[in-house]
Design an enzyme around this catalytic site. Structure first.
Site: not given
Ligand code: NAP
Length: 279
Positions: A45, A89, A112
């Protein structure tokens, strides 16, 4: 459906959009612990973000960090003006309440799309931040002009990260959506009825070639490690019956990162008042 090619184009578009902003968008990632798979995801990422001109900041906490440590870091990032997007994460180590951490992220920075506000907006048909994988799936279907209006769409898997949000996006596009899971009876018959079949279970080969309707569009989200390498949830022989199918690897995977970058620019635009964020 070639996810690599489309992802590359989207990433180039994102880089153009970034150069039009007054300053580079800031993306902060939070990784707790030393899970090797999570480490690889975060590195990928960051690399993609840097290539698009996004300022990516890598925050790491030790495996034994407390819930307060994680919540404290999230709060710090919420308050930093130069941070537009926050990505925690998952999974978090045992003993840290994931829901609590997800709720702590400022919704406008929650790229997200896991915060209840953003998830609720999707449920209401007014999406704000949406998880990247479902966005990538829709972008692929659109790229290949797949007819969704009135189509029979069957989604196998009901996770918060893929199955549920993709079902909502398909519903919003006027597909007739069937959401299947591990307790679904007659799964094969349901799959065979699909014009558009999205499979996100993490079970290699769950959908056999004869469970795909002739000419159907098949999106295989699965990432499973096999002796032969990475395989999906759909038997690759299904390509013989499907009209369109995503390969694994090279289908949905590359789209996820591209859409995360796009969502980061979206967060930057929300925060600059260039797009309206309803909160
Ligand atoms: P997850 O949270 O484990 O959810 C799996 C879903 O599949 C659950 O809803 C489960 O049903 C359902 N399921 C499991 N076995 C089944 C069976 N035999 N028949 C029907 N349904 C079954 O997984 P996830 O996070 O959604 O990920 C799914 C897969 O996609 C994984 O392989 C993951 O690595 C991959 N993935 C790929 C990307 C990408 O970028 N390409 C991104 C995210 C995930 P229940 O709810 O009833 O348990």
């Amino acid at each position: 459906m070639d996810g690599r090619a489309l992802a590359e184009r989207i990433r180039a578009d994102v880089a153009d959009e970034v150069s039009d902003l007054d300053r580079a968008p800031g993306l902060a990632t939070v990784l707790v612990g030393d899970d090797p798979a999570s480490d690889i995801y975060i590195r990928n990422k960051h690399k993609a973000a840097r290539e698009a001109g996004i300022d990516a900041l890598d925050h790491r906490l030790a495996q034994y960090a407390s819930e307060e440590d994680v919540l404290g870091l999230v709060q710090e990032l919420n308050e930093k003006d130069e941070i537009d997007a926050i990505l925690v994460q998952l999974p978090l180590p045992d003993g840290i309440d994931e829901n609590k951490v997800i709720r702590a992220v400022e919704p406008v920075k929650d790229v997200d799309g896991f915060h209840p506000f953003n998830a609720g907006q999707l449920y209401l048909g007014e999406p704000t931040h949406v998880p990247a994988t479902p966005l990538g799936i829709l972008a692929l279907l659109d790229e290949y002009d797949v007819e969704l209006e009135g189509a029979s769409a069957v989604v196998i898997g009901r996770s918060q990260i893929v199955g549920k949000p993709v079902a909502h996006l398909l519903l919003q596009r006027n597909a007739t959506v069937t959401l299947c899971h591990s307790r679904t009876k007659d799964l094969a018959d349901r799959a065979r009825a699909a014009d558009v079949l999205v499979v996100a279970t993490g079970r290699a080969g769950l959908v056999g070639a004869d469970e795909v309707k002739e000419g159907a569009t098949v999106v295989d989200v699965g990432i499973n490690r096999a002796e032969t390498g990475i395989v999906g949830d759909v038997d690759p022989a299904a390509a013989g019956r499907a009209g369109l199918i995503t390969p694994v690897p090279g289908g949905v995977g590359p789209m996820t990162i591209a859409m995360l970058l796009r969502s980061t620019v979206r967060a930057a635009r929300y925060r600059r008042g260039q797009l309206a964020y309803p909160l």
